[in-house]
Design an enzyme around this catalytic site. Structure first.
Site, mmCIF file in Angstrom:
data_model
loop_
_atom_site.group_PDB
_atom_site.id
_atom_site.type_symbol
_atom_site.label_atom_id
_atom_site.label_comp_id
_atom_site.label_asym_id
_atom_site.label_seq_id
_atom_site.Cartn_x
_atom_site.Cartn_y
_atom_site.Cartn_z
ATOM 1 N N GLU A 21 7.875 8.024 -5.852
ATOM 2 C CA GLU A 21 6.627 7.323 -6.186
ATOM 3 C C GLU A 21 5.848 8.118 -7.234
ATOM 4 O O GLU A 21 5.728 9.338 -7.149
ATOM 5 C CB GLU A 21 5.754 7.147 -4.933
ATOM 6 N N ALA A 55 -7.000 0.648 -7.327
ATOM 7 C CA ALA A 55 -7.794 -0.311 -6.553
ATOM 8 C C ALA A 55 -8.440 -1.336 -7.482
ATOM 9 O O ALA A 55 -8.942 -0.987 -8.554
ATOM 10 C CB ALA A 55 -8.865 0.434 -5.772
ATOM 11 N N ARG A 111 -2.334 -4.765 0.695
ATOM 12 C CA ARG A 111 -3.652 -5.379 0.701
ATOM 13 C C ARG A 111 -4.600 -4.587 -0.201
ATOM 14 O O ARG A 111 -5.362 -5.129 -0.968
ATOM 15 C CB ARG A 111 -4.196 -5.423 2.128
ATOM 16 N N GLY A 112 -4.517 -3.243 -0.109
ATOM 17 C CA GLY A 112 -5.460 -2.390 -0.839
ATOM 18 C C GLY A 112 -6.758 -2.266 -0.077
ATOM 19 O O GLY A 112 -6.936 -2.907 0.974
ATOM 20 N N ALA A 130 -1.645 -8.033 3.289
ATOM 21 C CA ALA A 130 -0.442 -7.824 2.480
ATOM 22 C C ALA A 130 0.583 -8.932 2.748
ATOM 23 O O ALA A 130 1.340 -9.319 1.846
ATOM 24 C CB ALA A 130 0.147 -6.456 2.785
ATOM 25 N N HIS A 179 -2.734 2.907 10.966
ATOM 26 C CA HIS A 179 -3.665 2.681 9.857
ATOM 27 C C HIS A 179 -5.062 3.121 10.322
ATOM 28 O O HIS A 179 -5.426 2.896 11.483
ATOM 29 C CB HIS A 179 -3.668 1.188 9.486
ATOM 30 N N ASP A 188 -0.509 -2.130 14.508
ATOM 31 C CA ASP A 188 0.278 -1.707 13.335
ATOM 32 C C ASP A 188 1.667 -2.351 13.346
ATOM 33 O O ASP A 188 2.177 -2.768 12.306
ATOM 34 C CB ASP A 188 0.398 -0.177 13.304
ATOM 35 N N GLN A 206 3.496 5.541 5.137
ATOM 36 C CA GLN A 206 2.464 6.508 4.779
ATOM 37 C C GLN A 206 3.005 7.907 5.095
ATOM 38 O O GLN A 206 3.940 8.043 5.882
ATOM 39 C CB GLN A 206 1.208 6.187 5.629
#
Ligand code: FAD
Length: 327
Positions: A21, A55, A111-112, A130, A179, A188, A206
């Site tokens: 990433e 974002a 989703r952000g 999302a 989350h 989750d 994550q």
């Protein structure tokens, strides 16, 4: 068992898909350096390289530039992160179309987060999760491909509707330690299952710091009906400042051993060794526990992540695997 930096690497499978990433650069100098980083990462033939999305779409053009560089200069598959928070249906539709038009066929649908200073009464846009973005990506891809009649081979006169290509990968986020806003692990898992039902075919986690956090989450996800591969997201953290920043961003507490050792070690090279050794150990443990690959967070630097790949023996094994399978 908790992963520690001092243990020797465990048993790793001989062939492991690795992905990386990156985030889009903010300056011209950073863009040039990132090109070199991408070239080096592409040399290990990763399954894909993903590029984050600022974002509210703040990095849209810069993300696209990095993804296009990969398409034009490497064999690596580019994966675009996209977020939907704050977007109307029309804006989200246009965004997905723009990336598909650029030749991107793999996505990480997110989703952000709304900006910290956002008006709480303003709502989060037309797409609330999302899962809705996953559905939208599939829908936009289908709409771009017109229906077409094709002949049926070996059956003169017969024809059928051509199968329309689907996006290569539609990945989603997963949270092994929960989350930050989730009410509990059940929520989750339910959210992840909803994303799979919506059409996601891969999950990327994550950051986490203990192999058991990842392995336990996968076990609970399987029990909850999730079947898609869940890639562990791992980052070699090589400075105490970066560890502190990551903890702030993700809310995932690192083991005291790692933070203290990084903090008390005055030598930069020794700090790098601590971070790389820790990440290698963690990667080896999750692979030994059945992880389907590794997703390495690079912080836009190739050295530490490629060191992890080398120490796991993945690079050599991948080339050997390719030689064996192409004979
Ligand atoms: P969702 O899957 O929609 O939900 C996330 C969580 O919110 C759920 O687990 C659940 O606990 C809770 N939730 C969902 N729906 C509800 C509901 N109706 N009621 C109450 N709670 C609910 N952010 C960026 O801005 N850009 C990036 O490029 C980016 N890349 C990322 C890459 C990875 C691998 C990960 C793990 C995260 C990334 N993020 C990125 C951060 C992500 O946008 C945030 O974590 C965001 O808060 C959640 O996004 P999501 O896609 O997981 O949302």
């Amino acid at each position: 068992m908790a992963a520690t930096a001092s243990d020797p690497p465990g048993d790793c499978p001989s062939f492991v898909p690795v992905s990386f990433e990156l985030f889009p650069p903010r300056t011209d100098a950073a863009a040039i350096a990132l090109g070199r980083t991408i070239d080096r990462l592409a040399e290990v033939d990763p399954a894909f390289i993903s590029v984050t999305f600022g974002a509210g779409g703040s990095s849209r053009q810069r993300s696209l530039t990095v993804l296009r560089y990969m398409l034009e200069h490497t064999r690596a598959e580019p994966m675009a992160h996209l977020t939907c928070v704050g977007s109307s249906h029309v804006e989200a539709n246009r965004l997905v179309r723009e990336f598909l038009d650029a030749g991107i066929t793999s996505f990480l649908a997110l989703r952000g987060d709304p900006p910290a200073d956002a008006d709480p009464d303003a709502g989060i846009g037309d797409l609330g999760s999302a899962a809705e973005l996953v559905q939208l990506i599939h829908r936009v891809q289908e709409e771009r491909e017109p229906f077409e009649q094709v002949r049926v081979p070996g059956n003169p006169g017969a024809s059928r509707i051509r199968e329309r290509p689907r996006p290569e990968r539609v990945a989603v986020a997963a949270f092994p330690t929960g989350h930050p806003r989730s009410r509990g692990v059940g929520q989750d898992i339910d959210t992840l299952l909803a994303k799979e039902i919506a059409g996601a075919n891969l999950a990327i986690t994550q950051l986490f710091w203990r192999a058991d956090d990842y392995l336990g989450f996968v076990e609970r996800a399987r029990a909850g009906g999730v079947t898609i591969p869940i890639l562990p997201g791992i980052m070699p953290v090589t400075t105490p400042a970066r560890l502190a920043r990551l903890t702030e961003l993700t809310g995932v507490e690192p083991p005291a051993e790692l933070s203290i050792n990084l903090e008390i070690e005055p030598d930069a090279a020794a700090q790098i060794e601590l971070g790389v050794a820790f990440a290698t150990r963690l990667a080896a443990d999750v692979l030994a526990g059945g992880a389907p690959g590794l997703h390495l967070y690079t912080f836009n630097r190739h050295e530490a992540v490629l060191d992890v790949v080398d120490r796991l023996g993945i690079r050599a094994d991948r080339l050997a695997h390719e030689r064996n399978t192409t004979r």
